[in-house]
Design a protein around this motif. Structure first.
Motif, PDB file in Angstrom:
ATOM      1  N   THR A   1       0.874  -1.352   0.063  1.00 51.27           N
ATOM      2  CA  THR A   1      -0.048  -0.042  -0.089  1.00 51.27           C
ATOM      3  C   THR A   1       0.811   1.435  -0.033  1.00 51.27           C
ATOM      4  O   THR A   1       1.990   1.122   0.562  1.00 51.27           O
ATOM      5  CB  THR A   1      -0.802   0.039   1.320  1.00 51.27           C
ATOM      6  OG1 THR A   1      -1.649  -0.887   1.384  1.00 51.27           O
ATOM      7  CG2 THR A   1      -1.601   1.238   1.258  1.00 51.27           C
TER       8      THR A   1
ATOM      9  N   TYR B   1      -4.482  10.257   0.163  1.00 49.73           N
ATOM     10  CA  TYR B   1      -4.654   9.491  -0.995  1.00 49.73           C
ATOM     11  C   TYR B   1      -4.180   8.278  -0.788  1.00 49.73           C
ATOM     12  O   TYR B   1      -3.036   7.963  -0.019  1.00 49.73           O
ATOM     13  CB  TYR B   1      -3.835  10.370  -2.365  1.00 49.73           C
ATOM     14  CG  TYR B   1      -4.496  11.461  -2.538  1.00 49.73           C
ATOM     15  CD1 TYR B   1      -5.156  11.443  -3.628  1.00 49.73           C
ATOM     16  CD2 TYR B   1      -3.733  12.611  -2.075  1.00 49.73           C
ATOM     17  CE1 TYR B   1      -5.573  12.870  -3.950  1.00 49.73           C
ATOM     18  CE2 TYR B   1      -4.299  13.819  -2.538  1.00 49.73           C
ATOM     19  CZ  TYR B   1      -5.311  13.983  -3.688  1.00 49.73           C
ATOM     20  OH  TYR B   1      -5.699  15.100  -3.758  1.00 49.73           O
TER      21      TYR B   1
ATOM     22  N   SER C   1      -3.389   4.075  -2.158  1.00 52.85           N
ATOM     23  CA  SER C   1      -3.449   3.038  -3.203  1.00 52.85           C
ATOM     24  C   SER C   1      -3.009   1.717  -2.554  1.00 52.85           C
ATOM     25  O   SER C   1      -2.027   1.713  -2.177  1.00 52.85           O
ATOM     26  CB  SER C   1      -2.508   3.211  -4.417  1.00 52.85           C
ATOM     27  OG  SER C   1      -2.644   2.344  -5.356  1.00 52.85           O
TER      28      SER C   1
ATOM     29  N   GLU D   1      -7.968   5.258  -5.661  1.00 49.14           N
ATOM     30  CA  GLU D   1      -8.281   4.794  -7.188  1.00 49.14           C
ATOM     31  C   GLU D   1      -9.728   5.319  -7.714  1.00 49.14           C
ATOM     32  O   GLU D   1     -10.320   4.895  -8.238  1.00 49.14           O
ATOM     33  CB  GLU D   1      -8.247   3.417  -7.265  1.00 49.14           C
ATOM     34  CG  GLU D   1      -6.971   2.645  -6.781  1.00 49.14           C
ATOM     35  CD  GLU D   1      -5.746   2.881  -7.708  1.00 49.14           C
ATOM     36  OE1 GLU D   1      -6.152   3.331  -8.938  1.00 49.14           O
ATOM     37  OE2 GLU D   1      -4.401   2.671  -7.129  1.00 49.14           O
TER      38      GLU D   1
ATOM     39  N   ALA E   1      -8.351  -0.850  -2.190  1.00 52.80           N
ATOM     40  CA  ALA E   1      -8.294  -0.127  -3.678  1.00 52.80           C
ATOM     41  C   ALA E   1      -6.601  -0.441  -3.992  1.00 52.80           C
ATOM     42  O   ALA E   1      -5.922   0.524  -4.234  1.00 52.80           O
ATOM     43  CB  ALA E   1      -8.599   1.331  -3.732  1.00 52.80           C
ATOM     44  N   TYR E   2      -6.521  -1.718  -4.413  1.00 50.78           N
ATOM     45  CA  TYR E   2      -5.382  -1.925  -5.257  1.00 50.78           C
ATOM     46  C   TYR E   2      -5.400  -1.600  -6.652  1.00 50.78           C
ATOM     47  O   TYR E   2      -6.453  -1.912  -7.203  1.00 50.78           O
ATOM     48  CB  TYR E   2      -4.969  -3.541  -4.812  1.00 50.78           C
ATOM     49  CG  TYR E   2      -4.591  -3.652  -3.511  1.00 50.78           C
ATOM     50  CD1 TYR E   2      -2.935  -3.333  -3.026  1.00 50.78           C
ATOM     51  CD2 TYR E   2      -5.180  -4.314  -2.498  1.00 50.78           C
ATOM     52  CE1 TYR E   2      -2.466  -3.560  -1.608  1.00 50.78           C
ATOM     53  CE2 TYR E   2      -4.703  -4.558  -1.479  1.00 50.78           C
ATOM     54  CZ  TYR E   2      -3.523  -4.222  -0.920  1.00 50.78           C
ATOM     55  OH  TYR E   2      -3.201  -4.603   0.441  1.00 50.78           O
ATOM     56  N   ASN E   3      -4.426  -1.026  -7.260  1.00 53.18           N
ATOM     57  CA  ASN E   3      -4.340  -0.722  -8.612  1.00 53.18           C
ATOM     58  C   ASN E   3      -4.384  -1.720  -9.504  1.00 53.18           C
ATOM     59  O   ASN E   3      -4.663  -1.857 -10.802  1.00 53.18           O
ATOM     60  CB  ASN E   3      -3.142   0.354  -8.924  1.00 53.18           C
ATOM     61  CG  ASN E   3      -2.153  -0.123  -8.835  1.00 53.18           C
ATOM     62  OD1 ASN E   3      -1.748  -1.225  -8.371  1.00 53.18           O
ATOM     63  ND2 ASN E   3      -0.940   1.001  -8.772  1.00 53.18           N
ATOM     64  N   ASP E   4      -4.059  -2.909  -8.927  1.00 53.49           N
ATOM     65  CA  ASP E   4      -4.091  -4.360  -9.957  1.00 53.49           C
ATOM     66  C   ASP E   4      -5.364  -5.000  -9.563  1.00 53.49           C
ATOM     67  O   ASP E   4      -5.607  -6.004 -10.330  1.00 53.49           O
ATOM     68  CB  ASP E   4      -2.828  -5.106  -9.646  1.00 53.49           C
ATOM     69  CG  ASP E   4      -2.680  -5.611  -8.446  1.00 53.49           C
ATOM     70  OD1 ASP E   4      -3.494  -4.971  -7.362  1.00 53.49           O
ATOM     71  OD2 ASP E   4      -1.711  -6.405  -8.123  1.00 53.49           O
ATOM     72  N   GLU E   5      -6.347  -4.571  -8.902  1.00 53.99           N
ATOM     73  CA  GLU E   5      -7.475  -5.040  -9.037  1.00 53.99           C
ATOM     74  C   GLU E   5      -8.676  -4.116  -9.024  1.00 53.99           C
ATOM     75  O   GLU E   5      -8.788  -2.901  -8.910  1.00 53.99           O
ATOM     76  CB  GLU E   5      -7.946  -5.491  -7.285  1.00 53.99           C
ATOM     77  CG  GLU E   5      -6.977  -6.794  -6.945  1.00 53.99           C
ATOM     78  CD  GLU E   5      -7.225  -7.006  -5.468  1.00 53.99           C
ATOM     79  OE1 GLU E   5      -8.313  -6.794  -4.988  1.00 53.99           O
ATOM     80  OE2 GLU E   5      -6.506  -8.025  -4.928  1.00 53.99           O
ATOM     81  N   SER E   6      -9.725  -4.689  -9.978  1.00 53.22           N
ATOM     82  CA  SER E   6     -11.050  -3.607 -10.459  1.00 53.22           C
ATOM     83  C   SER E   6     -11.588  -3.202  -9.370  1.00 53.22           C
ATOM     84  O   SER E   6     -12.386  -2.008  -9.452  1.00 53.22           O
ATOM     85  CB  SER E   6     -11.456  -4.203 -11.465  1.00 53.22           C
ATOM     86  OG  SER E   6     -12.385  -5.137 -11.042  1.00 53.22           O
TER      87      SER E   6
ATOM     88  N   VAL F   1     -12.885  -1.599  -6.025  1.00 54.89           N
ATOM     89  CA  VAL F   1     -12.669  -0.715  -4.775  1.00 54.89           C
ATOM     90  C   VAL F   1     -13.608  -0.812  -3.631  1.00 54.89           C
ATOM     91  O   VAL F   1     -14.749  -0.530  -3.887  1.00 54.89           O
ATOM     92  CB  VAL F   1     -12.732   0.676  -5.177  1.00 54.89           C
ATOM     93  CG1 VAL F   1     -12.279   1.723  -4.087  1.00 54.89           C
ATOM     94  CG2 VAL F   1     -11.464   1.070  -6.224  1.00 54.89           C
TER      95      VAL F   1
ATOM     96  N   ARG G   1     -14.113  -0.644 -11.045  1.00 56.76           N
ATOM     97  CA  ARG G   1     -13.581   0.293 -11.665  1.00 56.76           C
ATOM     98  C   ARG G   1     -13.702  -0.046 -13.339  1.00 56.76           C
ATOM     99  O   ARG G   1     -13.593   0.724 -14.367  1.00 56.76           O
ATOM    100  CB  ARG G   1     -12.013   0.591 -11.723  1.00 56.76           C
ATOM    101  CG  ARG G   1     -11.933   1.366 -10.216  1.00 56.76           C
ATOM    102  CD  ARG G   1     -10.509   1.767  -9.934  1.00 56.76           C
ATOM    103  NE  ARG G   1      -9.643   0.609  -9.712  1.00 56.76           N
ATOM    104  CZ  ARG G   1      -8.400   0.528 -10.122  1.00 56.76           C
ATOM    105  NH1 ARG G   1      -7.823   1.720 -10.854  1.00 56.76           N
ATOM    106  NH2 ARG G   1      -7.635  -0.342  -9.894  1.00 56.76           N
TER     107      ARG G   1
END
Lengths: 318, 193
Positions: free
Chosen positions: A134, A150, A152, A172, A187-192, A194, A226
């Motif tokens: 994170t 913010y 991620s 995200e 909200a990981y940026n490699d998972e759609s 959130v 997302r």
């Protein structure tokens, strides 16, 4: 030795200044003879006949070897633009330097690596736990009307109450607006997905795809996809609230695919699902005693539905 | 400054790449090289080009030239002589271009047209001689050396538009001179012919 006849003809051509005859003679005799004729011309050329100025010829020579010093139209334009840009840059620097200090926000960044967890207390008393993988960006000092951070990845927030200064988390693209509460954002940026889960208090969410404001009640989870922009909301059972920050893992009707990604982050391993059928197996499970990844995977495999092969930090599941 | 000093300065200039030390050598030899080239090419512009090229060659090959203790005059002569041969090797191109340019101005001439192409070529040479240095150089590179506008812009460190402007100006200057000459000759032909 050049024939007398040719020598005379050559001299006459020089005298009459007839370049075409000179050319014809020079190209009709052998190189040695031509050299002999030219040597004569060389020795009789004193330079006194030269009417020009060797100094200005030298200036032209310098220009030819270094290129023109004078700017061409294009480079003049570029020079003009760059000086204008320099003036603007200086003005901007002065403006920023002279601006009152309190309006300049200094941002800090905290990154939590795989296999790790972290926590910090912000200047207003808000406590944040960050899960593995994170990144959290937060101001060193809150100023202005809002408290904005913010994230991620996954973080659990226990926000200090301050109704005058709403606390906003941007994860995200999803904005979570709170007054004082406890909630989790995943909200990981490699998972759609959130995923926002509220524990106590109340929060308002907005998504990047619409102006709608979603109000969340305690124990409720809102999932924003997302990829397709869909929003889904459900009520959690008490035991399914996010407890990862207390070193607990809860899986509630979650696929092995999602579980393995969670385990990868938590235990800094690589899990490869070799069999697509395994990836869609769903599990209800809770791990609260600090089990390691091998314990967890073998517990999930009580029915012997798959085979686990571990080699160093890579785990293959067949 | 005698030849010993010039030689010492030249060695320093070529060793250090110091162009100001090159000046005494240049100014000593340039008039001689120029009048040598002028007598042989019979053209001002060609003499300027050849003489300038001699010194540019010495300068650009300064790392491989052996001038130490050698015969300076002999070295300059060898390079100048090669320039003259180069010029005469390219003169066929030049004459061809000149006559084609003269043809376009003369148009469909009569069989007994008193103006011959060789004369017009000489006129063109004269116009090129009288051109401003920058315009002349662009014209020579473009029409006599067959370089492209892009190559010329790079070589002369000017914009492509400036190259185009120089070329169109030089062509206009030549056409004007050719037309004036032809008119004069034809008038004279009818008066005295």
């Amino acid at each position: 030795m050049v024939e007398r006849k040719i020598r005379e003809e050559f001299a006459r051509a020089l005298e009459e200044r007839d370049g075409d005859v000179i050319n014809r003679i020079l190209s009709s005799i052998d190189e040695e003879s031509a050299d002999e004729l030219l040597k004569d011309v060389w020795n009789t050329s004193t330079g006194k006949e030269y009417g020009g100025n060797a100094g200005s010829a030298f200036d032209e020579f310098k220009e030819r070897i270094y290129g023109k010093r004078r700017n061409s139209g294009l480079s003049r334009t570029i020079a003009w633009i760059s000086s204008a840009a320099a003036v603007i840059a200086i003005a901007l620097c002065l403006f920023l330097a002279l601006k009152p200090n309190h309006s300049v926000t200094r941002w800090a960044e905290m990154t939590t690596g795989y296999g790790k967890m972290d926590s910090l207390v912000l200047q207003d008393g808000t406590k944040i736990w960050t899960n593995a993988g994170t990144t959290l960006i937060y101001p060193e000092k809150f100023d202005g009307k809002e408290r904005h951070v913010y994230v991620s990845g996954e973080a659990f927030f226990s926000v200090a109450k301050d109704p005058k200064h709403p606390f906003i988390v941007t994860a995200e693209g999803v904005n979570v607006r709170v007054l004082g509460t406890k909630f989790n954002v995943k909200a990981y940026n490699d998972e759609s997905d959130v995923v926002t889960t509220l524990v106590t208090g109340s929060i308002q969410l907005t998504t990047p795809v619409s102006d709608s404001i979603y109000k969340l009640q305690p124990n409720k989870t809102l999932v924003f996809d997302r990829e397709n922009g869909s929003v889904e909301c459900y009520l959690n059972k008490e035991y399914n609230l996010p407890m990862w920050y207390c070193d607990e893992l809860n899986f509630n009707n979650i696929t092995l695919d999602e579980i393995s990604r969670e385990l990868e982050r938590r235990f800094k391993v690589k899990i490869v699902l070799r069999n697509p059928k395994c990836a869609s197996l769903r599990f209800y499970a809770s791990f609260v005693n600090g089990e390691n990844v091998d314990d967890i995977l073998s517990s999930l495999n009580v029915k012997n539905e798959f085979r686990i092969v571990r080699k160093d930090d890579v785990i293959d599941i067949y | 400054m005698d030849e010993g000093d010039i030689s010492a300065n030249l060695v320093k200039a070529l060793r250090d790449g110091d162009v100001e030390s090159f000046r005494s050598f240049y100014e000593f030899f340039y008039p001689k090289v120029h009048s040598f080239a002028y007598r042989l090419t019979c053209s001002e512009w060609a003499a300027d080009e050849c003489a300038q090229n001699v010194f540019i060659k010495i300068w650009t090959h300064r790392n491989t030239l052996k001038v130490f203790g050698g015969n300076l005059k002999g070295l300059v002569f060898r390079i100048a002589r090669n320039e003259i041969f180069d010029y005469y090797r390219s003169i066929k191109n030049i004459r061809e271009y000149q006559s084609s340019l003269a043809e376009t101005v003369r148009g469909e001439g009569e069989a007994d047209d008193p103006v011959n192409t060789a004369q017009l070529a000489k006129i063109i040479d004269g116009v090129v001689d009288s051109m401003p240095v920058a315009r002349r150089r662009v014209f020579i590179l473009s029409r006599y050396r067959n370089m492209t506008n892009d190559e010329i812009a790079k070589e002369c460190n000017i914009s492509k538009r400036t190259v185009e402007k120089h070329i169109s100006n030089s062509l206009a200057q030549i056409r004007l001179a050719l037309k004036a000459y032809m008119l004069l000759i034809i008038v004279l032909f009818f008066i005295y012919g």
